[in-house]
Design a protein around this motif. Sequence first.
Motif, PDB file in Angstrom:
ATOM      1  N   ASN A 145     132.040  41.282   2.027  1.00 37.97           N
ATOM      2  CA  ASN A 145     130.734  41.869   1.776  1.00 37.97           C
ATOM      3  C   ASN A 145     130.265  41.573   0.352  1.00 37.97           C
ATOM      4  OD1 ASN A 145     130.744  43.040   4.390  1.00 37.97           O
ATOM      5  ND2 ASN A 145     132.002  44.737   3.626  1.00 37.97           N
ATOM      6  N   PHE A 146     129.036  41.918   0.060  1.00 44.36           N
ATOM      7  CA  PHE A 146     128.444  41.611  -1.235  1.00 44.36           C
ATOM      8  C   PHE A 146     129.243  42.201  -2.389  1.00 44.36           C
ATOM      9  CE2 PHE A 146     125.448  42.503  -4.727  1.00 44.36           C
ATOM     10  CZ  PHE A 146     125.016  41.203  -4.976  1.00 44.36           C
ATOM     11  N   ASP A 147     129.828  43.385  -2.163  1.00 47.83           N
ATOM     12  CA  ASP A 147     130.599  44.044  -3.220  1.00 47.83           C
ATOM     13  C   ASP A 147     132.043  43.557  -3.302  1.00 47.83           C
ATOM     14  OD1 ASP A 147     131.708  45.150  -0.964  1.00 47.83           O
ATOM     15  OD2 ASP A 147     131.185  47.223  -1.439  1.00 47.83           O
ATOM     16  N   GLY A 148     132.383  42.547  -2.498  1.00 49.14           N
ATOM     17  CA  GLY A 148     133.732  42.022  -2.504  1.00 49.14           C
ATOM     18  C   GLY A 148     134.657  42.709  -1.517  1.00 49.14           C
ATOM     19  N   GLY A 149     134.193  43.767  -0.880  1.00 51.74           N
ATOM     20  CA  GLY A 149     135.010  44.481   0.101  1.00 51.74           C
ATOM     21  C   GLY A 149     135.153  43.715   1.401  1.00 51.74           C
ATOM     22  N   ARG A 150     136.232  43.996   2.112  1.00 49.66           N
ATOM     23  CA  ARG A 150     136.502  43.305   3.363  1.00 49.66           C
ATOM     24  C   ARG A 150     136.523  44.244   4.569  1.00 49.66           C
ATOM     25  NH1 ARG A 150     138.162  38.088   2.217  1.00 49.66           N
ATOM     26  NH2 ARG A 150     138.505  37.711  -0.007  1.00 49.66           N
ATOM     27  N   GLN A 151     136.151  45.493   4.335  1.00 50.33           N
ATOM     28  CA  GLN A 151     136.075  46.466   5.411  1.00 50.33           C
ATOM     29  C   GLN A 151     134.624  46.565   5.896  1.00 50.33           C
ATOM     30  OE1 GLN A 151     138.909  47.948   6.607  1.00 50.33           O
ATOM     31  NE2 GLN A 151     139.974  46.660   5.107  1.00 50.33           N
ATOM     32  N   ALA A 208     122.202  45.176  11.811  1.00 50.54           N
ATOM     33  CA  ALA A 208     122.188  44.639  10.452  1.00 50.54           C
ATOM     34  C   ALA A 208     122.526  45.728   9.447  1.00 50.54           C
ATOM     35  CB  ALA A 208     120.817  44.047  10.129  1.00 50.54           C
ATOM     36  N   ILE A 209     123.374  45.372   8.494  1.00 53.07           N
ATOM     37  CA  ILE A 209     123.759  46.296   7.436  1.00 53.07           C
ATOM     38  C   ILE A 209     123.635  45.562   6.107  1.00 53.07           C
ATOM     39  CG2 ILE A 209     125.606  47.733   6.491  1.00 53.07           C
ATOM     40  CD1 ILE A 209     126.783  47.876   9.305  1.00 53.07           C
ATOM     41  N   SER A 210     122.919  46.142   5.176  1.00 56.34           N
ATOM     42  CA  SER A 210     122.746  45.518   3.860  1.00 56.34           C
ATOM     43  C   SER A 210     124.098  45.303   3.196  1.00 56.34           C
ATOM     44  CB  SER A 210     121.865  46.395   2.970  1.00 56.34           C
ATOM     45  OG  SER A 210     120.540  46.429   3.458  1.00 56.34           O
ATOM     46  N   GLY A 211     124.275  44.107   2.657  1.00 59.31           N
ATOM     47  CA  GLY A 211     125.502  43.784   1.947  1.00 59.31           C
ATOM     48  C   GLY A 211     126.630  43.293   2.820  1.00 59.31           C
ATOM     49  N   ASP A 216     122.228  40.909   8.017  1.00 60.21           N
ATOM     50  CA  ASP A 216     122.519  41.710   6.834  1.00 60.21           C
ATOM     51  C   ASP A 216     121.230  42.290   6.281  1.00 60.21           C
ATOM     52  OD1 ASP A 216     121.347  39.438   5.633  1.00 60.21           O
ATOM     53  OD2 ASP A 216     123.299  38.535   5.261  1.00 60.21           O
ATOM     54  N   SER A 217     121.110  42.400   4.971  1.00 66.17           N
ATOM     55  CA  SER A 217     119.950  43.068   4.369  1.00 66.17           C
ATOM     56  C   SER A 217     118.629  42.377   4.685  1.00 66.17           C
ATOM     57  CB  SER A 217     120.130  43.163   2.848  1.00 66.17           C
ATOM     58  OG  SER A 217     120.345  41.877   2.286  1.00 66.17           O
TER      59      SER A 217
END
Length: 236
Positions: free
Chosen positions: A84-90, A75-78, A31-32
């Motif tokens: 994911n960090f923002d609560g998303g699941r996609q 690697a992708i931030s979040g 990740d990040s």
Amino acid sequence: LFGSTIFHQAETDGMFVATKLPKRSLLIVGDSISAGYGNESKTIHCTLNEKNQNHYATFGAIAARKYAMALTTLAISGSGVVVNFDGGRQGTMPNRVSRADPNAPWAWKEKERADIVLVHLGTNDFSYPKLDENLFEQTYSTLLTTLRTQHPSAMIYTTIGPMLQDDQRARAIAAIQRVVEEQRKTDKKVRAWVFTTYPGTEDRGCNWHPNRLGHERMAKQLIAEIAKDFPQWVIP
């Protein structure tokens, strides 16, 4: 994160000399932290931009150069395993691990298969207060199976970075270790270890991510782990 990088051409007033291809390769799935988020920042208070993120100075890149390994970092931030960090699941990493970039499917060729695969995920998942830990473990296990299929001979490391604290960190470590213990019943070339945390902000950059010093410390630990499993590898 900042747009695609495209190599167009190279010019010289002399002649190009063929390079020697690396004999070994390292794949990092992260990740990040693995991407190098804010590692050029002198303070934890900053806004991420292309000037303060430098993948060349990450722990993975440092360790790869130490052993003259080719490095691929997915690697992708979040990004997380199930959330994911923002609560998303996609767009979680298990859904992107078979892509050369977020939009391009990729099939690993035999000569591209890694000698070492490092899975550096879980920070974003365990930052989410409503994480389903059973689902995390199931998905993490499936991810390891996918990576083993793609890289049948690789040593697979699972680890967690230095950003989680206290209960979050303890839960993440325990969940990953449970997955690895189960995986090792049929696959001994999977091993779990944990990056060391340090107090204070000396080794922290943008938004508490590791800075250059933090990545250097992480690289030393990764190099030490590689030395345990590959004592026959001579550092050039």
